[in-house]
Design a protein around this motif. Structure first.
Motif, PDB file in Angstrom:
ATOM      1  N   GLY A 615     -21.679 -49.819  -4.419  1.00 42.46           N
ATOM      2  CA  GLY A 615     -22.792 -49.478  -5.297  1.00 42.46           C
ATOM      3  C   GLY A 615     -22.417 -48.772  -6.581  1.00 42.46           C
ATOM      4  N   VAL A 616     -21.184 -48.279  -6.675  1.00 40.30           N
ATOM      5  CA  VAL A 616     -20.742 -47.558  -7.865  1.00 40.30           C
ATOM      6  C   VAL A 616     -19.317 -47.979  -8.206  1.00 40.30           C
ATOM      7  CG1 VAL A 616     -22.209 -45.510  -7.551  1.00 40.30           C
ATOM      8  CG2 VAL A 616     -19.981 -45.618  -6.421  1.00 40.30           C
ATOM      9  N   GLY A 617     -18.909 -47.676  -9.432  1.00 40.05           N
ATOM     10  CA  GLY A 617     -17.549 -47.963  -9.856  1.00 40.05           C
ATOM     11  C   GLY A 617     -17.107 -46.981 -10.922  1.00 40.05           C
ATOM     12  N   TRP A 618     -15.806 -46.941 -11.123  1.00 40.16           N
ATOM     13  CA  TRP A 618     -15.205 -45.932 -11.992  1.00 40.16           C
ATOM     14  C   TRP A 618     -15.661 -46.090 -13.432  1.00 40.16           C
ATOM     15  CZ3 TRP A 618      -9.606 -45.803 -14.101  1.00 40.16           C
ATOM     16  CH2 TRP A 618      -9.288 -44.509 -14.517  1.00 40.16           C
ATOM     17  N   ALA A 619     -16.047 -44.950 -14.062  1.00 38.70           N
ATOM     18  CA  ALA A 619     -16.510 -44.994 -15.445  1.00 38.70           C
ATOM     19  C   ALA A 619     -15.911 -43.908 -16.320  1.00 38.70           C
ATOM     20  CB  ALA A 619     -18.035 -44.883 -15.493  1.00 38.70           C
ATOM     21  N   SER A 620     -15.466 -42.777 -15.751  1.00 39.28           N
ATOM     22  CA  SER A 620     -14.934 -41.706 -16.591  1.00 39.28           C
ATOM     23  C   SER A 620     -13.968 -40.841 -15.799  1.00 39.28           C
ATOM     24  CB  SER A 620     -16.066 -40.840 -17.161  1.00 39.28           C
ATOM     25  OG  SER A 620     -16.825 -40.244 -16.123  1.00 39.28           O
ATOM     26  N   GLU A 621     -13.159 -40.095 -16.553  1.00 43.42           N
ATOM     27  CA  GLU A 621     -12.210 -39.186 -15.933  1.00 43.42           C
ATOM     28  C   GLU A 621     -11.938 -38.001 -16.857  1.00 43.42           C
ATOM     29  OE1 GLU A 621      -8.423 -41.040 -15.317  1.00 43.42           O
ATOM     30  OE2 GLU A 621      -8.089 -41.429 -17.442  1.00 43.42           O
ATOM     31  N   GLY A 622     -11.600 -36.883 -16.232  1.00 41.98           N
ATOM     32  CA  GLY A 622     -11.209 -35.681 -16.965  1.00 41.98           C
ATOM     33  C   GLY A 622     -10.695 -34.671 -15.969  1.00 41.98           C
ATOM     34  N   PHE A 623      -9.682 -33.921 -16.343  1.00 41.76           N
ATOM     35  CA  PHE A 623      -8.947 -33.145 -15.357  1.00 41.76           C
ATOM     36  C   PHE A 623      -8.929 -31.641 -15.670  1.00 41.76           C
ATOM     37  CE2 PHE A 623      -7.412 -37.475 -15.499  1.00 41.76           C
ATOM     38  CZ  PHE A 623      -7.538 -37.850 -14.181  1.00 41.76           C
ATOM     39  N   ASP A 624     -10.024 -31.169 -16.297  1.00 43.81           N
ATOM     40  CA  ASP A 624     -10.058 -29.741 -16.594  1.00 43.81           C
ATOM     41  C   ASP A 624     -10.897 -28.990 -15.561  1.00 43.81           C
ATOM     42  OD1 ASP A 624     -12.349 -31.000 -17.534  1.00 43.81           O
ATOM     43  OD2 ASP A 624     -12.508 -29.785 -19.341  1.00 43.81           O
ATOM     44  N   VAL A 625     -12.216 -29.086 -15.650  1.00 40.08           N
ATOM     45  CA  VAL A 625     -13.096 -28.419 -14.687  1.00 40.08           C
ATOM     46  C   VAL A 625     -14.103 -29.434 -14.154  1.00 40.08           C
ATOM     47  CG1 VAL A 625     -12.858 -26.150 -15.747  1.00 40.08           C
ATOM     48  CG2 VAL A 625     -14.700 -27.676 -16.490  1.00 40.08           C
ATOM     49  N   SER A 626     -14.682 -29.110 -13.016  1.00 44.88           N
ATOM     50  CA  SER A 626     -15.663 -29.986 -12.394  1.00 44.88           C
ATOM     51  C   SER A 626     -17.075 -29.427 -12.607  1.00 44.88           C
ATOM     52  CB  SER A 626     -15.372 -30.129 -10.894  1.00 44.88           C
ATOM     53  OG  SER A 626     -14.080 -30.656 -10.689  1.00 44.88           O
ATOM     54  N   SER A 627     -18.074 -30.265 -12.377  1.00 46.68           N
ATOM     55  CA  SER A 627     -19.451 -29.868 -12.611  1.00 46.68           C
ATOM     56  C   SER A 627     -20.270 -30.032 -11.325  1.00 46.68           C
ATOM     57  CB  SER A 627     -20.040 -30.679 -13.773  1.00 46.68           C
ATOM     58  OG  SER A 627     -21.271 -30.151 -14.190  1.00 46.68           O
ATOM     59  N   TYR A 628     -21.553 -30.311 -11.449  1.00 47.10           N
ATOM     60  CA  TYR A 628     -22.490 -30.317 -10.332  1.00 47.10           C
ATOM     61  C   TYR A 628     -23.446 -31.502 -10.474  1.00 47.10           C
ATOM     62  CZ  TYR A 628     -25.404 -28.357 -14.001  1.00 47.10           C
ATOM     63  OH  TYR A 628     -26.069 -28.185 -15.180  1.00 47.10           O
ATOM     64  N   TYR A 629     -24.263 -31.725  -9.445  1.00 48.42           N
ATOM     65  CA  TYR A 629     -25.272 -32.774  -9.442  1.00 48.42           C
ATOM     66  C   TYR A 629     -26.681 -32.158  -9.485  1.00 48.42           C
ATOM     67  CZ  TYR A 629     -21.521 -35.632  -7.235  1.00 48.42           C
ATOM     68  OH  TYR A 629     -20.367 -36.275  -6.913  1.00 48.42           O
ATOM     69  N   LEU A 630     -27.630 -32.921 -10.043  1.00 53.07           N
ATOM     70  CA  LEU A 630     -29.054 -32.631  -9.931  1.00 53.07           C
ATOM     71  C   LEU A 630     -29.767 -33.871  -9.414  1.00 53.07           C
ATOM     72  CD1 LEU A 630     -29.840 -30.671 -13.232  1.00 53.07           C
ATOM     73  CD2 LEU A 630     -29.677 -29.742 -10.909  1.00 53.07           C
ATOM     74  N   ARG A 631     -30.877 -33.645  -8.722  1.00 51.92           N
ATOM     75  CA  ARG A 631     -31.665 -34.786  -8.237  1.00 51.92           C
ATOM     76  C   ARG A 631     -32.184 -35.623  -9.401  1.00 51.92           C
ATOM     77  NH1 ARG A 631     -35.288 -33.546  -2.912  1.00 51.92           N
ATOM     78  NH2 ARG A 631     -34.147 -31.758  -2.116  1.00 51.92           N
ATOM     79  N   THR A 632     -32.296 -36.911  -9.150  1.00 51.25           N
ATOM     80  CA  THR A 632     -32.902 -37.859 -10.072  1.00 51.25           C
ATOM     81  C   THR A 632     -34.344 -38.114  -9.631  1.00 51.25           C
ATOM     82  OG1 THR A 632     -32.256 -39.742  -8.738  1.00 51.25           O
ATOM     83  CG2 THR A 632     -30.659 -38.965 -10.382  1.00 51.25           C
ATOM     84  N   PRO A 633     -35.101 -38.909 -10.385  1.00 57.50           N
ATOM     85  CA  PRO A 633     -36.432 -39.284  -9.886  1.00 57.50           C
ATOM     86  C   PRO A 633     -36.392 -39.920  -8.499  1.00 57.50           C
ATOM     87  CG  PRO A 633     -36.278 -39.783 -12.218  1.00 57.50           C
ATOM     88  CD  PRO A 633     -34.912 -39.310 -11.793  1.00 57.50           C
ATOM     89  N   ASP A 634     -35.402 -40.782  -8.242  1.00 58.44           N
ATOM     90  CA  ASP A 634     -35.269 -41.346  -6.881  1.00 58.44           C
ATOM     91  C   ASP A 634     -35.054 -40.238  -5.863  1.00 58.44           C
ATOM     92  OD1 ASP A 634     -35.579 -43.969  -7.613  1.00 58.44           O
ATOM     93  OD2 ASP A 634     -33.433 -44.455  -7.572  1.00 58.44           O
ATOM     94  N   GLY A 635     -34.322 -39.198  -6.256  1.00 56.69           N
ATOM     95  CA  GLY A 635     -34.015 -38.122  -5.335  1.00 56.69           C
ATOM     96  C   GLY A 635     -35.189 -37.208  -5.056  1.00 56.69           C
ATOM     97  N   ARG A 636     -36.264 -37.350  -5.824  1.00 52.64           N
ATOM     98  CA  ARG A 636     -37.443 -36.525  -5.608  1.00 52.64           C
ATOM     99  C   ARG A 636     -38.529 -37.250  -4.831  1.00 52.64           C
ATOM    100  NH1 ARG A 636     -37.365 -31.963  -8.814  1.00 52.64           N
ATOM    101  NH2 ARG A 636     -35.630 -31.882 -10.311  1.00 52.64           N
ATOM    102  N   THR A 637     -38.240 -38.489  -4.408  1.00 51.41           N
ATOM    103  CA  THR A 637     -39.204 -39.256  -3.633  1.00 51.41           C
ATOM    104  C   THR A 637     -38.808 -39.266  -2.164  1.00 51.41           C
ATOM    105  OG1 THR A 637     -38.045 -41.360  -3.803  1.00 51.41           O
ATOM    106  CG2 THR A 637     -39.483 -40.750  -5.641  1.00 51.41           C
TER     107      THR A 637
END
Length: 773
Positions: A615-637
């Motif tokens: 369902g997903v594939g590689w699109a970006s990379e970076g090797f300094d610091v990591s971040s977080y996720y937030l819910r999407t509209p799908d995630g609120r249903t």
């Protein structure tokens, strides 16, 4: 590191044997068996965890330094017909890649210690030379006198006639497509024809084999038997040996139609090419009636364009006559060929899991132990292996270990070889003890992220050597913390701490045994970075999902590079890089895997983008610091409520962790319907706030333009997705390599751990996986 080792077997069943090979620069070492649980020494996490296991191995062994001999070459067993003396001709096409690196053997029957025999060489002057030695101190070395040009094909020949004259020729052979240059007046300046009287009769009855791409330096009672020196960097095509002196016109006829009474041997490297690739990867065919066949060592690159490549056909199986070259390297390696040090019989009741032989030697250098909890007076290495379950006694969960990816990264030297490494990761690379050892011992081999000493890419990587970055406690320079093998221990530790019973199967097991390996399991869980996959692996996973399987993809940049395994040595993988984000690029005409003939590069360009599988594939990379996720509209249903239970609607998911302080980092995957993300897929959460060091990958771009970094590009993100599959199955993807590094935060009580457990528990349930439409 005074003690290092490797194992012959990587994945075994209880009751099977595992052979261990150890080199120890101390009087003795102690070996025992441990279970590997958690490999991160960061004090903010659970710490370094290994559990001793009671087996038949808990003993002291005598130390022994075992040598490694890198460099590819061909050996042809000694034969009376090879013992020429007063009249003979040697000829070949060569395309040297480091002609000025020093003495290199081309086609030789030369014994260095006795200075006996004959051979075609590249001399210290960078020109072709003929050597004759009588074994009693008399040596004649005749040089063409004109240095060879790098990357240019030459026809070279040397002959000794019955009149006592020696003839040496070095002639460029340049076409519009076959080499580095097309038209250059300077090529004529490298043409040489030399004639001298013969002053030495070669002692070719010297007890050594004929060697291509080197010469015999010594004979040894070590497992390798023949120590070859003077390794050649470059391509070799259609070598021939004759009894008798041939004219230039006669040697020309012997290239494509070898024959006649004088012919001793005509080695045609294209003879092993079939419609399914090169199936006898080590075999070298002599097409003369004498059948003086050879054997290649240390996997030189086959399926290489030859002196006559015309540029029309890109797949060697369709034009084998144009792929009659082998590219040799002085740093190739397929097996270090050490003596067995001890053997473990895996206990019958040992649970499936990841284990290691722990090797500890007295350290008199003043260094400290490698890991907290280890005795600071001991130098320690771990040699990992996987124990599979007994048939019929499988658990419901399978951790699918991405060992092909571990092999691809094995012993990489990138931080020491790449001037822009610091710019790439936005910090100073921190080297581990293992990096220093690898720098000092280049003979331990390269990764598929390295280049050979002649600048060509490394297409093959082997597991049959100490892999010093495939160790618990190893902190990879590329990651703010752990990477690959050691990072996957985050997941193993979490499964153990949360009380899940699970088995371990390797992707190599899946490749060689097929879908049936996965049939006993309700849920298959990947590692954090299953980047390298074979067609057989993908087919097996697709089949598993089509029949109700459930897959948790726990990382990113997975199912990306096309690889396959050596049919003669299942511990060697091959990759041909190009068309993606790559450390090197295959040369024109050499994008197909020699083992199988299939097109290499990335699966996206084979019509099998990872979005079609997970369902997903590689699109970006970076090797300094990591971040977080937030819910999407799908995630609120309600469609995603089952996986997000216990997590507040506006809660940041994974704004913590051992890998760059977040769950979304290093490499990130995204939903992309144009590349095959199924229409039933929902995006439950997506990552936010990536830095400008995180960049869109090359294959996503048509032109290099501004705006490809994290603060400006909407494609720089990670999407947590889910979609159902036939027969009640489902796929859930985390889409970040850093994700598993957040599982243990706050004593495993956190929203990343909760989200992962919600998905795993639902996938383990008897009912079908949730629908989304």
């Amino acid at each position: 590191m005074k003690v290092i080792g490797y194992s012959r077997q990587l994945s075994v069943r209880p009751g099977s044997d595992v052979d261990f090979f150890v080199s120890c620069d101390a009087e003795s070492y102690h070996a025992d068996i441990v279970r590997l649980v958690h490999g991160d020494t960061n004090p903010e996490g659970p710490g370094f965890k290994v559990t001793p296991v009671r087996t038949g191995i808990d003993s002291d062994f005598p130390g022994q330094v075992q040598r490694t001999y890198a460099g590819s070459h061909v050996l042809v067993e000694d034969h009376p017909l090879l013992r020429v003396a007063t009249s003979f001709t040697l000829q070949a096409y060569i395309a040297p890649t480091t002609p000025r690196k020093g003495v290199q053997g081309l086609v030789t029957k030369w014994r260095e210690g006795r200075q006996a025999g004959y051979g075609l060489f590249i001399g210290a002057d960078g020109a072709v030379q003929l050597w004759l030695g009588d074994g009693s101190g008399a040596v004649q070395k005749v040089t063409a006198g004109k240095p060879l040009l790098e990357g240019t094909w030459y026809f070279v020949s040397a002959s000794v006639d019955t009149a006592g004259a020696l003839h040496l020729r070095q002639e460029p052979y340049v076409t519009p497509t076959n080499g580095r240059f097309t038209i250059a007046s300077s090529l004529a300046s490298t043409t040489a024809v030399v004639t001298e009287p013969v002053r030495v009769i070669p002692a070719s009855d010297n007890g050594v084999p004929l060697v291509m791409a080197g010469y015999v330096e010594a004979l040894t009672d070590e497992p390798i038997g023949v120590v070859v020196g003077g390794h050649y960097n470059g391509k070799l095509d259609r070598p021939r040996l004759h009894r008798g002196a041939l004219t230039p016109e006669q040697t020309a006829t012997q290239v494509e139609a070898p024959g006649g009474r004088t012919l001793v041997a005509a080695w045609n490297f294209q003879e092993e090419i079939t419609s399914d690739g090169i199936r006898q990867t080590r075999h070298i065919s002599d097409v003369s009636p004498h059948r003086l066949d050879g054997h290649a060592l240390n996997v030189p690159t086959r399926a290489a364009t030859g002196y006559n490549w015309q540029g029309r056909e890109q797949n060697f199986v369709h034009a084998p006559e144009q792929y009659g070259a082998i590219h040799f390297h002085d740093d190739d390696l397929d097996d270090v060929r050490w003596r067995v040090s001890f053997t473990l019989r895996v206990p019958d009741e040992l649970p499936s899991g990841l284990y290691a032989a722990r090797l500890r030697a007295d350290d008199d250098t003043g260094a400290t132990g490698q890991n907290p909890g280890e005795d600071p007076e001991l130098d320690t290495d771990y040699v990992p292996f996987y124990v599979r379950p007994r048939p019929g006694r499988e658990n419901k969960i399978c951790f699918l270990a991405p060992t092909a990816s571990y092999i691809a990264y094995a012993n990489d030297h990138v931080t020491l070889w790449t001037p822009i490494a610091q710019l790439f990761i936005a910090r100073v690379p921190v080297l581990q003890q293992q990096n220093i050892v690898l720098s000092a011992h280049r003979e331990l081999g390269l990764s598929t992220y390295d280049i050979h000493s002649d600048g060509s890419g490394v297409a093959y990587s082997t597991r049959l050597r100490p892999i010093l970055n495939m160790r618990p406690g190893f902190r990879h320079w590329l990651s703010p913390s752990l990477w690959q093998f050691n990072a996957d221990l985050y997941l193993i530790d979490w499964l153990i701490e949360k009380g899940y019973d699970f088995d371990v199967v390797t992707d190599q097991d899946l490749h060689h045994e097929g879908r049936e390996v996965l049939d006993p399991y309700r849920v298959v869980i990947t590692g954090s970075h299953p980047e390298y996959s074979s067609e057989q692996m993908l087919d097996a996973l697709h089949s598993y999902l089509d029949t109700g399987g459930r897959l948790m993809y726990m990382g990113a940049n997975g199912f990306y590079w096309v690889i396959n395994f050596d049919p003669e040595n299942q511990n060697v993988i091959e990759v041909r890089k190009g068309h993606g984000s790559q450390a090197w690029r295959a040369r024109a005409g050499e994008y197909h895997l020699s083992f199988t003939g299939e097109y290499g590069t990335i699966w996206r360009f084979r019509g099998r983008a990872p979005q079609r599988l997970v369902g997903v594939g590689w699109a970006s990379e970076g090797f300094d610091v990591s971040s977080y996720y937030l819910r999407t509209p799908d995630g609120r249903t309600g469609l995603a409520s089952w996986m997000l239970e216990g997590i507040e609607p506006n809660e940041r998911i994974g704004d913590f962790g051992l890998v760059g302080d977040g769950a979304a980092g290093l490499e990130l995957d995204i939903y992309d319907a144009s590349l095959g993300t199924p229409p039933e897929t929902i995006i439950a959460a997506t990552s936010q706030d990536h830095t400008d060091v995180v960049l869109e990958v090359l294959e996503e771009q048509y032109f290099p333009v501004p705006g490809t970094n994290g603060s400006q590009n909407p494609k720089v993100r990670a999407d947590i997705v889910y979609f159902p599959t036939p027969e009640g199955g489902g796929v859930w993807s985390a889409s970040s390599i850093a994700y598993c590094g957040s599982l243990s935060y706050n004593n495993y009580d956190n929203n990343v751990s909760r989200l992962t457990a919600n998905v795993l528990n639902r996938f383990l349930s008897e009912g079908p996986a949730p629908l989304t439409m």
